[in-house]
Motif scaffolding. Sequence first.
Motif, PDB file in Angstrom:
ATOM      1  N   TRP A  22       0.833  12.089   7.068  1.00  0.00           N
ATOM      2  CA  TRP A  22      -0.459  12.463   7.626  1.00  0.00           C
ATOM      3  C   TRP A  22      -1.603  11.714   6.947  1.00  0.00           C
ATOM      4  N   TRP A  23      -1.460  11.427   5.652  1.00  0.00           N
ATOM      5  CA  TRP A  23      -2.518  10.671   4.985  1.00  0.00           C
ATOM      6  C   TRP A  23      -2.117   9.231   4.689  1.00  0.00           C
ATOM      7  N   MET A  24      -0.817   8.937   4.712  1.00  0.00           N
ATOM      8  CA  MET A  24      -0.387   7.570   4.437  1.00  0.00           C
ATOM      9  C   MET A  24      -0.773   6.633   5.583  1.00  0.00           C
ATOM     10  N   THR A  39       0.839  -1.205   0.000  1.00  0.00           N
ATOM     11  CA  THR A  39       0.000   0.000   0.000  1.00  0.00           C
ATOM     12  C   THR A  39       0.870   1.250   0.000  1.00  0.00           C
ATOM     13  N   ALA A  52       5.721  10.799   0.114  1.00  0.00           N
ATOM     14  CA  ALA A  52       4.314  10.920   0.499  1.00  0.00           C
ATOM     15  C   ALA A  52       4.229  11.585   1.863  1.00  0.00           C
ATOM     16  N   SER A  53       3.065  12.072   2.185  1.00  0.00           N
ATOM     17  CA  SER A  53       2.852  12.670   3.497  1.00  0.00           C
ATOM     18  C   SER A  53       2.397  11.594   4.472  1.00  0.00           C
ATOM     19  N   ALA A 101       0.946   3.711  -3.278  1.00  0.00           N
ATOM     20  CA  ALA A 101       0.363   5.044  -3.065  1.00  0.00           C
ATOM     21  C   ALA A 101       1.405   6.155  -3.035  1.00  0.00           C
ATOM     22  N   SER A 102       2.675   5.825  -2.875  1.00  0.00           N
ATOM     23  CA  SER A 102       3.711   6.863  -2.782  1.00  0.00           C
ATOM     24  C   SER A 102       3.985   7.470  -4.154  1.00  0.00           C
ATOM     25  N   PRO A 161      -3.358   6.912   7.842  1.00  0.00           N
ATOM     26  CA  PRO A 161      -4.785   6.569   7.773  1.00  0.00           C
ATOM     27  C   PRO A 161      -5.123   5.647   6.609  1.00  0.00           C
ATOM     28  N   LEU A 162      -4.434   5.810   5.488  1.00  0.00           N
ATOM     29  CA  LEU A 162      -4.691   4.934   4.345  1.00  0.00           C
ATOM     30  C   LEU A 162      -4.320   3.494   4.661  1.00  0.00           C
TER      31      LEU A 162
END
Length: 357
Positions: A93-95, A79, A90-91, A83-84, A97-98
Amino acid sequence: MLHHYPRRVTYLMLALTALLIAYPLWGPFVLGGQSAFFIEKLTTMLIFGLFAMSLDLLVGTVGLVSLGHALFFGLAGYTLAIASPEYSPASLWWMVPLVIAVCALTGLVVGALVIRTKGIYFIMTTLAFGQMLYYLVSDATITGGTDGMFVMFKPSLAIGNWQILDLENPLVFFYFALGVIALGYCFLRWLTRSYFGQVLDGIYDNEQRMKALGYTTDGYKLVAFMISGVLAGIAGMLMAMQYGFANPGLLNWHMSGEVLMMVILGGMGTIFGPLLGAFAYLLLQYGFEHLTTHWHLLMGATIIVTVLVLPRGLAGLILDPPSFKGHLPASRLKTGSAKSMPRTFLGISLPHKRKDG
């Protein structure tokens, strides 16, 4: 409440934490030029410690032995890799929670199916789901096949242009991982001592009785399965951040078996035991690898001897130190009753979950 351990457990964990925090002070004196390299090893031990604690929630608290727990470990790594962004970090802050959402959703779907089984059937169904994902990512083009995927940059932790932590720095990442594992340990300690943890303990002891009392045991087991999967996923994300790639090896059943050995070595049902077991297992592996190319044989023999000599793992030495009076544990000398005998699972003794409050 559950898991009221002697104060020496708290003192030991605090001492070990302080020792890790002070590593930059004593590491160069003890390890010399290898201190910078060994800090990556320590980070890996911490990550596997979180992975082992997450599995212990299933094995030692609920009594569900999973051989597919690497499913969440590897899924989180992939993941992160997928997603990166390719040319920028990547941040975080959202990675985070993802990763939590993906692992929780997967735990919900897989758990809803596997908790219908028991014993060896649960082991085999979790193994089947883990291997399904393993072969899926091994053959898929988007995941890089057997070569896996690279994570070119560690996620950044920043507010606007202000970078809070430089996770590319190995020492900073080590402290970051230490903080995450400390939070995970405190969360699991709170969870197992809570009302929810008491219900899980009752399910372990006698699920039919808990059903007769009106508890929906499948629902409790499903939530425990999801929580365990999320914690394993966080460990998998940290592992992908640590080494900068995700490959099918993170999903293989060998990974699940290896972390199960860490749980057994440390002591099931104790939370802190698997954390110690992860450190002990990887330190032994590191030492044996430098002794011989047949280090697997030495590791297997060590695990067998440990199970025979320390059926409650390393945690058993701390919770119930051996007494020389009649060669019996202190708890049996005090009571002498059958209730003082440790519970066993698959031939391995578990510590008592005492309700003293």
